[in-house]
Write a protein that holds these residues in place. Structure first.
Motif, PDB file in Angstrom:
ATOM      1  N   ASP A  25      31.656  36.099  41.848  1.00  0.00           N
ATOM      2  CA  ASP A  25      32.083  36.501  43.187  1.00  0.00           C
ATOM      3  C   ASP A  25      32.056  35.320  44.143  1.00  0.00           C
ATOM      4  OD1 ASP A  25      32.756  38.783  45.042  1.00  0.00           O
ATOM      5  OD2 ASP A  25      30.996  37.932  46.060  1.00  0.00           O
ATOM      6  N   GLY A  26      31.045  34.461  44.026  1.00  0.00           N
ATOM      7  CA  GLY A  26      30.985  33.285  44.892  1.00  0.00           C
ATOM      8  C   GLY A  26      32.164  32.352  44.647  1.00  0.00           C
ATOM      9  N   TRP A  27      32.496  32.150  43.381  1.00  0.00           N
ATOM     10  CA  TRP A  27      33.658  31.296  43.068  1.00  0.00           C
ATOM     11  C   TRP A  27      34.928  31.883  43.678  1.00  0.00           C
ATOM     12  CZ3 TRP A  27      33.750  26.852  39.767  1.00  0.00           C
ATOM     13  CH2 TRP A  27      35.036  26.336  39.551  1.00  0.00           C
ATOM     14  N   TRP A  28      35.090  33.196  43.491  1.00  0.00           N
ATOM     15  CA  TRP A  28      36.292  33.862  44.018  1.00  0.00           C
ATOM     16  C   TRP A  28      36.361  33.740  45.538  1.00  0.00           C
ATOM     17  CZ3 TRP A  28      36.790  39.565  45.447  1.00  0.00           C
ATOM     18  CH2 TRP A  28      38.121  39.907  45.684  1.00  0.00           C
ATOM     19  N   ARG A  29      35.242  33.975  46.208  1.00  0.00           N
ATOM     20  CA  ARG A  29      35.245  33.850  47.670  1.00  0.00           C
ATOM     21  C   ARG A  29      35.530  32.414  48.093  1.00  0.00           C
ATOM     22  NH1 ARG A  29      30.289  34.779  50.056  1.00  0.00           N
ATOM     23  NH2 ARG A  29      29.122  35.067  48.114  1.00  0.00           N
ATOM     24  N   ALA A  30      34.941  31.457  47.369  1.00  0.00           N
ATOM     25  CA  ALA A  30      35.172  30.052  47.715  1.00  0.00           C
ATOM     26  C   ALA A  30      36.638  29.680  47.537  1.00  0.00           C
ATOM     27  CB  ALA A  30      34.290  29.149  46.858  1.00  0.00           C
ATOM     28  N   ALA A  31      37.237  30.136  46.432  1.00  0.00           N
ATOM     29  CA  ALA A  31      38.650  29.836  46.203  1.00  0.00           C
ATOM     30  C   ALA A  31      39.521  30.485  47.262  1.00  0.00           C
ATOM     31  CB  ALA A  31      39.059  30.296  44.796  1.00  0.00           C
ATOM     32  N   ASN A  32      39.196  31.713  47.637  1.00  0.00           N
ATOM     33  CA  ASN A  32      39.962  32.380  48.697  1.00  0.00           C
ATOM     34  C   ASN A  32      39.813  31.650  50.025  1.00  0.00           C
ATOM     35  OD1 ASN A  32      40.930  34.377  47.001  1.00  0.00           O
ATOM     36  ND2 ASN A  32      39.321  35.854  47.535  1.00  0.00           N
ATOM     37  N   TYR A  74      41.294  33.429  37.777  1.00  0.00           N
ATOM     38  CA  TYR A  74      40.789  32.101  37.432  1.00  0.00           C
ATOM     39  C   TYR A  74      39.263  32.134  37.295  1.00  0.00           C
ATOM     40  CZ  TYR A  74      41.255  26.969  37.265  1.00  0.00           C
ATOM     41  OH  TYR A  74      41.276  25.663  36.871  1.00  0.00           O
ATOM     42  N   ALA A  75      38.607  32.802  38.223  1.00  0.00           N
ATOM     43  CA  ALA A  75      37.142  32.886  38.171  1.00  0.00           C
ATOM     44  C   ALA A  75      36.683  33.574  36.891  1.00  0.00           C
ATOM     45  CB  ALA A  75      36.618  33.630  39.399  1.00  0.00           C
ATOM     46  N   HIS A  76      37.349  34.665  36.539  1.00  0.00           N
ATOM     47  CA  HIS A  76      36.927  35.400  35.344  1.00  0.00           C
ATOM     48  C   HIS A  76      37.261  34.652  34.065  1.00  0.00           C
ATOM     49  CE1 HIS A  76      35.275  39.253  36.759  1.00  0.00           C
ATOM     50  NE2 HIS A  76      35.949  38.949  37.870  1.00  0.00           N
ATOM     51  N   LEU A  77      38.366  33.956  34.038  1.00  0.00           N
ATOM     52  CA  LEU A  77      38.666  33.133  32.868  1.00  0.00           C
ATOM     53  C   LEU A  77      37.643  32.017  32.715  1.00  0.00           C
ATOM     54  CD1 LEU A  77      42.555  33.022  33.178  1.00  0.00           C
ATOM     55  CD2 LEU A  77      41.282  33.902  31.207  1.00  0.00           C
ATOM     56  N   ASN A  78      37.177  31.449  33.823  1.00  0.00           N
ATOM     57  CA  ASN A  78      36.120  30.442  33.751  1.00  0.00           C
ATOM     58  C   ASN A  78      34.894  30.982  33.010  1.00  0.00           C
ATOM     59  OD1 ASN A  78      37.331  28.259  34.976  1.00  0.00           O
ATOM     60  ND2 ASN A  78      36.438  28.625  36.987  1.00  0.00           N
ATOM     61  N   ARG A  79      34.489  32.175  33.376  1.00  0.00           N
ATOM     62  CA  ARG A  79      33.309  32.772  32.726  1.00  0.00           C
ATOM     63  C   ARG A  79      33.542  32.926  31.222  1.00  0.00           C
ATOM     64  NH1 ARG A  79      32.020  37.144  30.218  1.00  0.00           N
ATOM     65  NH2 ARG A  79      34.077  38.037  30.602  1.00  0.00           N
ATOM     66  N   ALA A 367      31.989  26.852  36.268  1.00  0.00           N
ATOM     67  CA  ALA A 367      33.073  26.059  35.678  1.00  0.00           C
ATOM     68  C   ALA A 367      32.738  25.655  34.254  1.00  0.00           C
ATOM     69  CB  ALA A 367      33.339  24.817  36.517  1.00  0.00           C
ATOM     70  N   PRO A 368      33.689  25.738  33.342  1.00  0.00           N
ATOM     71  CA  PRO A 368      33.452  25.234  31.989  1.00  0.00           C
ATOM     72  C   PRO A 368      33.243  23.726  32.012  1.00  0.00           C
ATOM     73  CG  PRO A 368      35.427  26.615  32.088  1.00  0.00           C
ATOM     74  CD  PRO A 368      35.035  26.317  33.493  1.00  0.00           C
ATOM     75  N   PRO A 369      32.635  23.183  30.988  1.00  0.00           N
ATOM     76  CA  PRO A 369      32.377  21.731  30.976  1.00  0.00           C
ATOM     77  C   PRO A 369      33.612  20.934  30.559  1.00  0.00           C
ATOM     78  CG  PRO A 369      31.514  22.737  28.980  1.00  0.00           C
ATOM     79  CD  PRO A 369      32.014  23.865  29.839  1.00  0.00           C
TER      80      PRO A 369
END
Length: 826
Positions: A25-32, A74-79, A367-369
């Motif tokens: 959720d933090g990644w998604w909010r940051a991207a938004n 994008y956030a969920h694919l990262n996970r 984020a993936p490495p």
């Protein structure tokens, strides 16, 4: 595949723990937040001070509506990538989601690695925001400047065809592809769903289509968002997919709770889908050749999700009003400025970025490495993976030419024999694409080495010739798909060619535009590595479509191509089989170009030995001394030039008449293979310097030019030349029908008799002295026309003509010569 990547692992269905939920959720909010900031903010990127009008850009450009959905995915694919270590690239059909893809590549660190001035701090954020859709900055689309992009999305319709092109021969690659619901209405996209019948689950990668239904285009609802779910499900099943549905409601009283629930539901759905893909790949690895029903996701979210619910009393989120810039007066009105401030604050940036403006470490851990980051995956910068082709020596495939015109060959058939060996030597990084025309264009020798890839049903071998689960030829009766597949294949580091009927290559005009512009831009992006050239082979061309008629007669793609940057486009018109071999060897070795090669497939005379052909193609154009009647130390009276196989034949026949009937006339014969040589060297890298051009074409003598396409292109290319006022061009002038080959050239005044008349008309010393010869030429045209109407064939004088040197050898039988102007065109 890089060492830090693995492929097709299964995992337990996600039940997100609280820490992972907060990261996603933090990644998604940051991207938004970063996406909104790019559209609106000029400075004050983290709202350290209250938002003011001066913080807002004077011109508000970009698109918001599709962006939050892209960020969520994008956030969920990262996970999932981090957990499974699955090599993945991310294609976004909605190119208007540019701010989202820029934001995500910035959050995972790739952007700052490639653009160090856009650093991971307050100043870097300010630069990130300022550059977006700003003079001297970056475009609003998912452009070449965006790390991880191979699909700009500027023109809608090609996301899936690019995705499948990327998946070919990449068995361990997942191509997550978002299709906008507006894009889904285009013909090209609707057809590209069928690409799953032409990929192999063992040898190729996997495309995961995600149909993003946010309900609206610029101003209208979208079709697929307004049909019942069972109808949409049936449509996707009919396309060969197993659809998985996900929906977020438009209005909710508790957005935070709804967002958390959405994250949990989608994480579980994504894991289920990826596990099913892994199971399909495992079955294929064990020998299961059944065509699978590949998963796809129907992803329904409100347009402009998380944006202002209403603006000026009008519903915004969940409507077409969220498509572009919802607050168009944010700099000009206090009311809109206040809404923007609340909108930005709703993402709680103080929780997302530390005091220095860097993404909080716990969120960044999503984020993936390394190269597992979608923005840093080497497949999205294909030049990093590009290997040179192993090319056989084309000279060994040449045809014997004991004298000009002494042998006859189908040029593309000869090329096909060489291409068969190219396929054999490059079994995993070279493909031939075409719309059901590979054999028709006489390239069928490749089937001695490979088959056509096919993963739909098979019938008996006596019917289904040259079909196989894995093959190097991919055919579908859609020029859009062939172009899109080849582009995706090239952009991910491989090689190939697209063969097509000349008249119908126009179908991909705008796709060619996009690719040529991509190449031009990437020439100036240092981190983008050069990719293999996009190579066209256009056959069944205008002059030999006499049986199909007017609808199939159009050489105008060349005109379209030369509009593009001189640093990108190349056009070649080889006159015979040996020059075609030399030309295509050059094309397959080249990088960062679009090479257009036009060559005939019908039996035609061969004029140059292989040694001569190599020299001629290296020069790009040259004087054929054997064809002219010049005298050493004297200027020619006239220059007879040709570009293209049929124009060359007619010009040589005209030269033969002139040598016989006007032996004192000094004729210089020039043939052009590389059309760009006609331009000045200041306008094109292949252009001839003015002095060299004048030496060949003269400064003051008449030039009669027989050209394959529309005559005005030659004038356009040579308008700066000293001798341009003396240039007279014959070519296609939009006259055609179902008729004989020679009648076709007569309809357009490109025939040998008319070329002789043009010489008489333009050489001052001949105008009055050769009136009888001119009349004879005009009469021959009349007689030739009458003969076709009476006999349905061309006159023997034309049909059986061969160059005098070949006649002397006696090596060309009348029947072989006749085949040069007859035969099947299909």
């Amino acid at each position: 595949m890089p060492a830090n990547m693995t492929a097709w692992n299964t995992a337990e269905i996600a039940d997100l723990d609280e820490q992972t939920l907060q990261r996603v959720d933090g990644w998604w909010r940051a991207a938004n937040y970063l996406s909104v900031g790019q559209i609106y903010l000029l400075r004050n990127p983290l709202l350290r001070t209250p938002l003011s009008a001066d913080d807002v850009k004077p011109r508000l450009l970009g698109h918001w509506g599709t962006t939050p959905g892209l960020n969520f995915l994008y956030a969920h694919l990262n996970r999932a990538i981090s957990q499974r270590r699955q090599s993945t690239i991310y294609l976004t059909g909605p190119g208007h989601g540019g701010p989202g893809l820029v934001a995500n590549s910035y959050l995972d660190g790739t952007y700052s690695e490639l653009y160090p001035d856009v650093s991971e701090d307050d100043e870097g954020l300010r630069r990130l925001f300022r550059q977006f859709s700003f003079p001297g900055g970056i475009p609003s689309h998912v452009a070449p400047e965006v790390p991880g992009s191979i699909h700009e999305g500027g023109e809608l319709g090609y996301a899936l065809s690019h995705a499948y092109g990327a998946a070919f021969d990449n068995p361990d690659l997942l191509v997550a592809t978002v299709i906008g619901d507006g894009e889904a209405e285009t013909g090209a996209l609707a057809t590209s769903w069928h690409s799953n019948k032409l990929t192999n689950p063992r040898a190729d990668g996997v495309v995961l289509p995600i149909l993003h239904l946010n309900g609206y285009k610029i101003a209208n609802p979208t079709v697929l968002a307004r049909i019942p779910e069972d109808e949409l499900r049936s449509l996707m099943i009919g396309y060969g997919h197993e659809p998985y549905f996900f929906e977020v409601p438009d209005d909710t009283a508790d957005p935070a709770a709804e967002h958390a629930a959405a994250h949990r539901r989608f994480a579980a759905l994504l894991d289920e889908v990826l596990n099913e893909i892994a199971a399909i790949k495992a079955r294929a690895a064990d020998g299961d050749e059944t065509r699978p029903r590949w998963p796809m996701i129907v992803f329904r979210t409100p347009k402009g999700w998380t944006g202002p619910a209403e603006i000026d009393g009008n519903k915004t989120t969940g409507s077409w009003r969220a498509h572009q810039v919802p607050l168009s007066s944010a700099r000009d009105t206090p009311e809109h400025l206040a809404v923007l401030a609340d909108w930005l604050a709703s993402y709680r940036p103080e929780e997302l970025f530390d005091d220095n403006g860097r993404l909080e470490a716990d969120i960044a851990a999503l984020a993936p490495p390394g190269r597992l980051r979608m923005s840093d995956n080497p497949h999205a910068n294909g030049g990093l993976l590009l290997r040179d082709l192993r090319l056989p020596d084309f000279r060994k495939f040449g045809v014997d030419v004991p004298a000009p015109g002494a042998t006859v060959a189908e040029a593309t058939r000869v090329l096909g024999e060489w291409l068969a060996e190219v396929v054999r030597l490059n079994p995993d990084n070279f493909r031939i694409f075409g719309p059901d025309e590979t054999a028709s264009n006489r390239l069928q020798s490749v089937y001695e080495t490979t088959d056509k890839q096919w993963n739909a049903e098979f019938y008996s071998p006596d019917v289904d010739e040259h079909l196989a689960r894995v093959g190097r030829v991919v055919e579908m009766l859609s020029e859009h798909q062939c172009q899109g597949w080849l582009e995706g294949y090239l952009l991910t580091g491989r090689h190939g060619l697209f063969n097509c009927y000349e008249a119908f290559i126009h179908i991909v005009d705008s796709m060619f535009n996009q690719h040529a512009k991509w190449l031009k831009v990437t020439n100036h992006i240092p981190w983008r590595r050069p990719i293999a050239s996009l190579n066209y082979l256009l056959s069944s061309h205008v002059w030999r479509q006499d049986h199909n008629g007017f609808s199939h007669q159009d050489p105008g793609f060349i005109d379209h191509v030369v509009n593009k940057s001189a640093n990108v486009v190349r056009v070649y018109l080889p006159p015979d089989a040996n020059t075609l071999l030399s030309t295509y060897d050059h094309c397959l070795r080249s990088r960062q170009y679009v090479n257009v090669v036009v060559a005939g497939k019908q039996p035609a005379p061969n004029f140059l030995t292989m040694e001569q052909a190599v020299a001629h193609c290296t020069r790009g154009l040259g004087i054929w001394e054997w064809a002219g009647s010049e005298q050493l130390g004297a200027d020619p009276d006239v220059v007879l030039a040709a570009a293209g196989d049929v124009p060359t034949l007619e010009a040589l026949a005209a030269a033969d008449i002139l040598r016989t009937r006007l032996p004192e006339l000094r004729v210089r014969f020039v043939n052009v293979v590389d059309l760009m040589r006609l331009q000045d060297s200041t306008e094109h890298p292949h252009g001839l310097p003015g002095r060299e051009f004048d030496q060949i074409f003269t400064r003051d003598r008449p030039i009669i030019f027989a050209y394959h396409g529309y005559p005005w292109l030659i004038h356009r290319l040579t308008y700066r030349r000293t001798g341009h006022p003396n240039l007279h061009v014959r070519g296609y002038k939009e006259e055609g029908t179902t008729t004989t080959p020679f009648d076709m050239v007569m309809l357009n005044d490109l025939d040998r008799y008319h070329l002789v008349m043009d010489v008489i008309d333009r050489v001052p010393s001949l105008q009055s002295t050769c009136a009888t010869l001119r009349q004879e030429m005009a009469d021959k045209r009349i007689a030739a026309r009458e003969y076709t109407r009476a006999h349905g064939d061309d006159i023997p004088e034309v049909r059986d003509w061969v160059w005098p040197d070949a006649r002397k050898l006696g090596t060309v039988a009348a029947g072989a010569a006749a085949s040069a102007t007859g035969g099947d065109n299909e």
